[in-house]
Write an enzyme that holds these catalytic residues in place. Sequence first.
Site, PDB file in Angstrom:
ATOM      1  N   THR A  12      40.168  89.436  14.883  1.00  0.00           N
ATOM      2  CA  THR A  12      39.621  89.240  13.820  1.00  0.00           C
ATOM      3  C   THR A  12      38.302  88.286  13.885  1.00  0.00           C
ATOM      4  O   THR A  12      38.645  87.630  14.762  1.00  0.00           O
ATOM      5  CB  THR A  12      40.560  88.697  12.638  1.00  0.00           C
ATOM      6  OG1 THR A  12      40.751  87.493  12.864  1.00  0.00           O
ATOM      7  CG2 THR A  12      41.831  89.578  12.381  1.00  0.00           C
ATOM      8  N   GLY A  13      37.267  88.719  13.113  1.00  0.00           N
ATOM      9  CA  GLY A  13      36.053  87.747  13.431  1.00  0.00           C
ATOM     10  C   GLY A  13      35.449  88.225  14.874  1.00  0.00           C
ATOM     11  O   GLY A  13      35.116  87.360  15.513  1.00  0.00           O
ATOM     12  N   GLY A  14      35.471  89.453  15.369  1.00  0.00           N
ATOM     13  CA  GLY A  14      35.240  89.588  16.811  1.00  0.00           C
ATOM     14  C   GLY A  14      33.754  89.977  16.781  1.00  0.00           C
ATOM     15  O   GLY A  14      33.447  90.310  17.847  1.00  0.00           O
ATOM     16  N   SER A  16      31.237  87.840  16.559  1.00  0.00           N
ATOM     17  CA  SER A  16      30.307  86.734  17.113  1.00  0.00           C
ATOM     18  C   SER A  16      31.285  85.703  17.758  1.00  0.00           C
ATOM     19  O   SER A  16      32.525  85.711  17.392  1.00  0.00           O
ATOM     20  CB  SER A  16      29.574  86.270  15.901  1.00  0.00           C
ATOM     21  OG  SER A  16      30.349  85.780  14.888  1.00  0.00           O
ATOM     22  N   GLY A  17      30.521  84.655  18.214  1.00  0.00           N
ATOM     23  CA  GLY A  17      31.152  83.569  18.652  1.00  0.00           C
ATOM     24  C   GLY A  17      32.397  83.683  19.567  1.00  0.00           C
ATOM     25  O   GLY A  17      32.551  84.528  20.499  1.00  0.00           O
ATOM     26  N   ILE A  18      33.588  82.970  19.401  1.00  0.00           N
ATOM     27  CA  ILE A  18      34.730  83.135  20.452  1.00  0.00           C
ATOM     28  C   ILE A  18      35.258  84.376  19.964  1.00  0.00           C
ATOM     29  O   ILE A  18      36.007  84.985  21.018  1.00  0.00           O
ATOM     30  CB  ILE A  18      35.518  81.888  19.713  1.00  0.00           C
ATOM     31  CG1 ILE A  18      35.291  80.434  20.335  1.00  0.00           C
ATOM     32  CG2 ILE A  18      37.350  82.076  20.440  1.00  0.00           C
ATOM     33  CD1 ILE A  18      35.849  79.319  19.771  1.00  0.00           C
ATOM     34  N   GLY A  19      35.370  84.919  18.914  1.00  0.00           N
ATOM     35  CA  GLY A  19      35.731  86.247  18.645  1.00  0.00           C
ATOM     36  C   GLY A  19      35.356  87.283  19.513  1.00  0.00           C
ATOM     37  O   GLY A  19      36.057  88.141  20.085  1.00  0.00           O
ATOM     38  N   SER A 135      42.403  74.624  16.323  1.00  0.00           N
ATOM     39  CA  SER A 135      41.303  73.420  16.737  1.00  0.00           C
ATOM     40  C   SER A 135      41.953  72.275  16.932  1.00  0.00           C
ATOM     41  O   SER A 135      43.010  71.734  16.373  1.00  0.00           O
ATOM     42  CB  SER A 135      40.504  73.614  15.262  1.00  0.00           C
ATOM     43  OG  SER A 135      39.744  72.260  15.596  1.00  0.00           O
ATOM     44  N   TYR A 148      39.499  71.100   6.249  1.00  0.00           N
ATOM     45  CA  TYR A 148      39.504  71.907   7.689  1.00  0.00           C
ATOM     46  C   TYR A 148      40.614  71.437   8.491  1.00  0.00           C
ATOM     47  O   TYR A 148      41.251  72.363   8.949  1.00  0.00           O
ATOM     48  CB  TYR A 148      38.140  71.915   8.653  1.00  0.00           C
ATOM     49  CG  TYR A 148      38.143  72.522   9.559  1.00  0.00           C
ATOM     50  CD1 TYR A 148      37.759  73.865   9.421  1.00  0.00           C
ATOM     51  CD2 TYR A 148      38.002  72.157  10.934  1.00  0.00           C
ATOM     52  CE1 TYR A 148      37.539  74.648  10.451  1.00  0.00           C
ATOM     53  CE2 TYR A 148      37.697  72.876  11.916  1.00  0.00           C
ATOM     54  CZ  TYR A 148      37.645  74.187  11.880  1.00  0.00           C
ATOM     55  OH  TYR A 148      37.431  74.916  12.846  1.00  0.00           O
TER      56      TYR A 148
END
Length: 246
Positions: A12-14, A16-19, A135, A148
Amino acid sequence: MKTLNGKIALVTGGNSGIGYAAAKELRAQGAEVIITGRREEAVRQAAEEIGATGFVADQGKVNAIEQLAGEVKEKFGRIDILFINAGVLGGAGIEGAAEADFDYVMDVNFKGAFFTLSRFIPLINDGGSVVFLSSNVASMNGMNASIYSSSKAALNAVMKIAAKELAPRKIRVNAVSPGPTQTEILNKLGLDEASRKGLDDWMIDRIPLKKIGNAEDVAKLVSYFSGDNASFITGAEVVIDGGMSL
C-alpha cells in the site's frame, strides 16, 4: 539469488517513498507486485517503472479498502506478502488540537492500516508475511507529536496481537520502524531550502551514525521479513534509525 520467486506481494502506498523502494526490491527478489496509492497518475507511472500492477485506493476509507480487497481477489486470488506502508505525517500540540488534525492522521495511519489487515487476512496464503510500516517515534516522546506517535504505537500493538492471532496459519506479522528517511514526504513539508537544511541538520545531530536513512535500507528489511530467511520471526519490531532512539 531471487528469494521471493512465485510470491505475490501487495504494497500500500507503493507509488512513492519507502513503499516504492519496497515494491521495487520485492520485484527484484522475484515477487509479483501489486501497488496502491491515491493518485491515479502516480500509481500508473510507478507501476510501469517497477513492472507492477497498480490499483487506486485510499487507505483512509474502509469502503475503498474493501473494494481493493475484492479487486485483488478477483485478479490474483491470493497474496503471500502484505506490506502496509501507506501513511501520512501530521501533528499538533495536545492543547488546542483540532479534531481534524486527529482524524487526518488516525484515519490513515491507524484505522486504515487496521482495516487493511483485517480485510486482507482471508486473502493471505498460509505461511505468508505481513509487515507494518511503523516509526521510531512510537517509543519516543517528542513535543507536538502525540497524534502521529500514538498512531504508530497503536499500530505496534495491533501487530503483536495479529502475530498471535495469525500464528495458527503460520502467517508472520512484523513491523519496521524507520527514523528520519530521505523520501518525498519530507519535501511536502513546504520548507524553503534553508529551512529544509536546518531540519536535516537538526535530525542528523540527534542520530549517532550522523546521517539520514534512505528508503532502500528499509526496503531491504521489508524484503527480509517477507522471505523464508525470517520464517521464525513474528511479533517483532525492528527500529532502523541510526541509533536516534537510543
